[in-house]
Design an enzyme around this catalytic site. Structure first.
Site, PDB file in Angstrom:
ATOM      1  N   HIS A 174      -3.722  -4.805   0.342  1.00  0.00           N
ATOM      2  CA  HIS A 174      -3.048  -5.234   1.341  1.00  0.00           C
ATOM      3  C   HIS A 174      -3.443  -6.878   1.188  1.00  0.00           C
ATOM      4  CE1 HIS A 174      -2.509  -1.471   3.733  1.00  0.00           C
ATOM      5  NE2 HIS A 174      -3.854  -1.266   2.599  1.00  0.00           N
TER       6      HIS A 174
ATOM      7  N   CYS B 101       0.982  -1.291  -0.189  1.00  0.00           N
ATOM      8  CA  CYS B 101      -0.195  -0.054  -0.071  1.00  0.00           C
ATOM      9  C   CYS B 101       1.191   1.466   0.129  1.00  0.00           C
ATOM     10  CB  CYS B 101      -0.934  -0.394   1.424  1.00  0.00           C
ATOM     11  SG  CYS B 101      -1.955   0.921   1.113  1.00  0.00           S
TER      12      CYS B 101
ATOM     13  N   GLU C 255      -2.867  -8.894   3.537  1.00  0.00           N
ATOM     14  CA  GLU C 255      -2.993  -9.203   4.783  1.00  0.00           C
ATOM     15  C   GLU C 255      -4.126  -9.067   4.895  1.00  0.00           C
ATOM     16  OE1 GLU C 255      -2.123  -4.503   5.696  1.00  0.00           O
ATOM     17  OE2 GLU C 255      -1.206  -6.757   4.228  1.00  0.00           O
TER      18      GLU C 255
END
Length: 201
Positions: free
Chosen positions: A182, A81, A184
């Site tokens: 992202h 990001c 995650e």
């Protein structure tokens, strides 16, 4: 072991938990001056925040030189990001700010008729095959939160995403890798992508 850079603006715990979920030992680095390069098989630069403040903190915490030295070793380095955007030459958020210049290009505000920030799930268009995409669906979905983007699709761009404009979303040049989204926060696809990153270690 993968080191995660803490410069006061990163989503550290979520990326740390995701890497540990795929079986990788991690450590969070709070400053780069005395960090031992030889300890780490990979390095991650996460990011939530603004480009100028992030670069200021990277400099204050002695990470710029550390990152440059780590990249020279040839070991995998991942920017996520804002961490992706910091890898480029210039950022134009609030003011023109020099980035890490590990990749060529400028980071500009998104030019789109759609709502900014670009927030939520979106579908990648993979334009260059790479082992990073092994085991993923043909056009996988990932979770995005950003208002700025790489200005153009350079030769190093592996995948883009559409949001009223074309957004470079996965970049890879040698051992430098970058995701605009992202992983995650991207469920099974994100975990698979991090597993594939781990395979590069």
């Amino acid at each position: 072991m993968i080191a995660i850079i803490d410069y006061g603006a990163g989503n550290l715990k979520s990326i740390q938990k995701a890497l540990e979920f795929v079986g990788e030992e991690t450590v969070i680095l709070e400053e780069g001056k005395n960090a031992d390069l030889d300890k780490y098989a990979g390095l991650v630069l996460p990011g939530v925040g603004a480009f100028p403040g992030a670069m200021k903190r990277l400099k204050e915490n002695n990470f710029v030189d550390f990152i440059e030295k780590f990249v020279v070793t040839g070991r995998p380095f991942l920017g996520v990001c804002l961490g992706m955007q910091l890898l480029f030459e210039w950022g134009f958020e609030d003011q023109k700010t020099a980035g890490l210049s590990l990749l060529k290009g400028n980071v500009i505000k998104m030019e789109t008729d759609y709502k900014i920030p670009h927030m939520g799930w979106n579908q990648l268009e993979i334009i260059k095959n790479d082992p990073l995409f092994n085991g993923l669906p043909e056009n996988p979905h990932f979770y995005f939160v950003h208002s700025y983007q790489l200005a153009e699709v350079t030769d190093e761009v592996l995948a883009t995403v559409g949001y009223g404009t074309t957004v470079p979303a996965v970049i890879k040049k040698d051992n430098v890798i970058a995701f605009q989204f992202h992983p995650e926060k991207s469920g099974d696809n994100g975990i698979k992508l991090l597993e594939n990153f781990r395979e590069l270690l």
